[in-house]
Scaffold this active site. Structure first.
Site, PDB file in Angstrom:
ATOM      1  N   CYS A   1       0.774  -1.094  -0.108  1.00 10.32           N
ATOM      2  CA  CYS A   1       0.068   0.105  -0.002  1.00 10.32           C
ATOM      3  C   CYS A   1       0.786   1.122  -0.151  1.00 10.32           C
ATOM      4  CB  CYS A   1      -1.003   0.040   1.153  1.00 10.32           C
ATOM      5  SG  CYS A   1      -2.273  -1.067   1.086  1.00 10.32           S
ATOM      6  N   ASP A   2       2.275   1.187   0.156  1.00  8.77           N
ATOM      7  CA  ASP A   2       2.942   2.281   0.061  1.00  8.77           C
ATOM      8  C   ASP A   2       4.396   2.171  -0.460  1.00  8.77           C
ATOM      9  OD1 ASP A   2       3.122   5.094   0.625  1.00  8.77           O
ATOM     10  OD2 ASP A   2       3.890   4.946   2.564  1.00  8.77           O
ATOM     11  N   LEU A   3       4.257   1.535  -1.518  1.00 10.91           N
ATOM     12  CA  LEU A   3       5.691   1.230  -2.207  1.00 10.91           C
ATOM     13  C   LEU A   3       6.085   2.646  -2.810  1.00 10.91           C
ATOM     14  CD1 LEU A   3       7.635  -0.955  -2.469  1.00 10.91           C
ATOM     15  CD2 LEU A   3       6.549  -1.400  -5.107  1.00 10.91           C
TER      16      LEU A   3
ATOM     17  N   ASN B   1      10.850   3.974   1.056  1.00 14.82           N
ATOM     18  CA  ASN B   1      10.457   2.728   1.851  1.00 14.82           C
ATOM     19  C   ASN B   1      11.263   1.400   1.198  1.00 14.82           C
ATOM     20  OD1 ASN B   1       8.612   3.953   3.418  1.00 14.82           O
ATOM     21  ND2 ASN B   1       6.757   3.436   2.266  1.00 14.82           N
TER      22      ASN B   1
ATOM     23  N   SER C   1       0.841   7.210  -0.710  1.00 16.93           N
ATOM     24  CA  SER C   1       1.419   8.518  -0.709  1.00 16.93           C
ATOM     25  C   SER C   1       1.145   9.345  -2.206  1.00 16.93           C
ATOM     26  CB  SER C   1       3.146   8.406  -0.554  1.00 16.93           C
ATOM     27  OG  SER C   1       3.726   7.926   0.723  1.00 16.93           O
TER      28      SER C   1
END
Length: 221
Positions: free
Chosen positions: A21-23, A27, A64
Site C-alpha cells: 500500500c505504500d511502495l 520505503n 503517498s
C-alpha cells in the site's frame, strides 16, 4: 530485481497475501552489498481468504501522493495491482531522477506523460544523466537501449484498469529477460504487447475534438 522479488513473495508466495500500500523509494533500503530491502509495513493490508472483496480504498485510503493507484481514488478494492502501479512509479522515478510530485508536473502534466512524450525516440532527454556518465561512448547506445526496456516495463504497469496490469511474477520474468539480453548477450526482449501504438492511440484520444472511448487507457500519476 530484489524489490520485484520481494513484492512477488508478498503477493503470491507468503502464507498470507500482503498488500504493501505504500511502495516508493523512501520505503526501500539498501544493504552494505547494495541489496534492496522493502520496509515500512505500517499501513499494509493482510488478505485472508476472500476478505479483499469487502475491503475498499474508501474504507482506508492509504499510500503517498503520486504513488497511489488511480482506482483507489474512486473507491476501488485494495489489490496487489495497486502495488504494481506504485512499482511502476518507482521504476520511472529511479530512471529519470524525477519525483512524481515535482513542481514541473502540473496543469495536466505528470511523470508518465512527460516520459511518453519522449518515448521511444528521445529517451536520452528524460533519462538521468548519471546513468550514462560512466559509460564509454561505444556503450552509450547499449545503456540507452537497456534503460528503454526498463521504461517499457514501467509504462506497461500503468494501465488504468487494474486487471490489465501485469503481476509481479510477470515483471520478474521481464527483468530476467532484460538481464539475460544485456549481460548474457541474448536477444533483446520485447514486451508481450508493443506499447508504442498504445501510447500513440492515447495521444490521439486526448487531442481536442477526440472523444475518449476506452477505459483501458493509461492513467495519470
Amino acid at each position: 530485481m530484489e524489490i520485484a522479488q520481494g513484492m512477488a513473495y508478498l503477493h503470491h508466495y507468503c502464507f498470507v497475501q500482503v498488500i504493501h500500500c505504500d511502495l516508493k523509494p523512501n520505503n526501500v533500503l539498501l544493504g552494505d552489498d547494495m541489496t534492496s530491502y522493502i520496509t515500512d509495513f505500517g499501513i499494509s493490508n493482510i488478505i485472508l481468504g476472500n476478505s479483499m472483496d469487502s475491503l475498499t480504498s474508501t474504507d482506508a485510503l492509504k499510500g503517498s501522493v503520486g504513488y497511489i493507484a488511480p482506482e483507489y481514488g474512486m473507491g476501488g478494492n485494495l489489490t496487489t495491482k495497486g502495488d504494481v502501479y506504485s512499482y511502476r512509479i518507482l521504476i520511472l522515478e529511479l530512471l529519470t531522477r524525477k519525483r512524481p510530485t515535482e513542481d514541473i508536473f502540473s496543469e495536466g502534466m505528470n511523470l508518465q506523460k512527460w516520459i511518453e512524450m519522449n518515448f521511444p525516440n528521445r529517451i536520452s532527454d528524460v533519462v538521468d544523466n548519471f546513468l550514462l556518465i560512466d559509460a564509454h561512448e561505444s556503450e552509450t547506445s547499449m545503456v540507452i537501449e537497456c534503460v528503454t526496456q526498463f521504461i517499457q516495463i514501467g509504462l506497461f504497469c500503468t494501465r488504468e484498469a487494474p486487471q490489465e496490469r501485469p503481476d509481479m511474477t510477470e515483471i520478474i520474468d521481464r527483468l530476467n529477460a532484460i538481464r539475460g539480453a544485456f549481460i548474457g548477450n541474448r536477444k533483446t526482449p520485447q514486451l508481450p504487447i508493443d506499447i508504442t501504438p498504445f501510447i500513440d492511440n492515447e495521444r490521439n484520444m486526448k487531442m481536442p475534438g477526440r472523444e475518449n472511448r476506452g477505459s483501458s487507457s493509461m492513467s495519470t500519476s
